[in-house]
Design an enzyme around this catalytic site. Sequence first.
Site, PDB file in Angstrom:
ATOM      1  N   GLU A  61       0.814  -1.214   0.000  1.00 21.14           N
ATOM      2  CA  GLU A  61       0.000   0.000   0.000  1.00 21.14           C
ATOM      3  C   GLU A  61       0.849   1.267   0.000  1.00 21.14           C
ATOM      4  O   GLU A  61       0.341   2.356   0.290  1.00 21.14           O
ATOM      5  CB  GLU A  61      -0.928   0.006   1.221  1.00 21.14           C
ATOM      6  CG  GLU A  61      -1.840  -1.192   1.332  1.00 21.14           C
ATOM      7  CD  GLU A  61      -2.947  -1.231   0.299  1.00 21.14           C
ATOM      8  OE1 GLU A  61      -2.876  -0.483  -0.702  1.00 21.14           O
ATOM      9  OE2 GLU A  61      -3.893  -2.013   0.486  1.00 21.14           O
ATOM     10  N   TYR A 107     -14.342  16.239  18.646  1.00 19.18           N
ATOM     11  CA  TYR A 107     -13.005  15.696  18.418  1.00 19.18           C
ATOM     12  C   TYR A 107     -12.815  15.129  17.014  1.00 19.18           C
ATOM     13  O   TYR A 107     -11.707  15.141  16.488  1.00 19.18           O
ATOM     14  CB  TYR A 107     -12.649  14.672  19.503  1.00 19.18           C
ATOM     15  CG  TYR A 107     -12.242  15.377  20.765  1.00 19.18           C
ATOM     16  CD1 TYR A 107     -10.930  15.790  20.962  1.00 19.18           C
ATOM     17  CD2 TYR A 107     -13.183  15.712  21.727  1.00 19.18           C
ATOM     18  CE1 TYR A 107     -10.559  16.478  22.102  1.00 19.18           C
ATOM     19  CE2 TYR A 107     -12.825  16.409  22.867  1.00 19.18           C
ATOM     20  CZ  TYR A 107     -11.508  16.787  23.049  1.00 19.18           C
ATOM     21  OH  TYR A 107     -11.154  17.487  24.167  1.00 19.18           O
TER      22      TYR A 107
END
Length: 199
Positions: A61, A107
């Site tokens: 990846e 958050y």
Amino acid sequence: MSQSLYERGFSVGSAGNISAAVDDVILMTPTNSCLGFLDPVKISKVTRDGRHLSGDQPSKEIFLHKAFYETRPQAGAVVHLHSTYATALSCVTDIDPDDCIPPLTPYVVMRVGQVKLLEYVRPGDEKAGDLIRALGGHYAAVLLANHGPVVTGKDISSAVYAAEELEETAKLLLMLRGLPKRMLSDENVVELKSVFGAY
């Protein structure tokens, strides 16, 4: 930090990969390695253009990671997980592909920001890098359809914390499916970004 991710179930087996940009090189977990049992000697060291310098071969990846470093100069680390809830959300058909993690909590706004859903490509396919480059650096995190999250941060700690925040928010979103939800307002989001900044 990778061992902590593994021990808490954010990554299983040899799934997931992490990288950090250090000067002109990228340090990356090797292909088929387990985040719970990394050997520092085997960490892959590659140039910014992907040439292998030392250690084991980098994760397949690497294209995801390189594309983020190319388009987001502020990125110092990239975390790609197959965490359960974010991956589950990446399989849901009725999410907004341009904002698949809506502002449910402060958050997620502060640590993750807006998240783009990218179309499915085979793991390790260079096309994944092309899809990220096409975003022009506007997203710090993406969900790969039917695959999982990729999250950037200014360093390893912030990237890991952001990946964890994304996972927990995905969990909340799935728990709340079918229930009336109160999202943060546009004004709330603007205030959070003005006080805490936007990565």
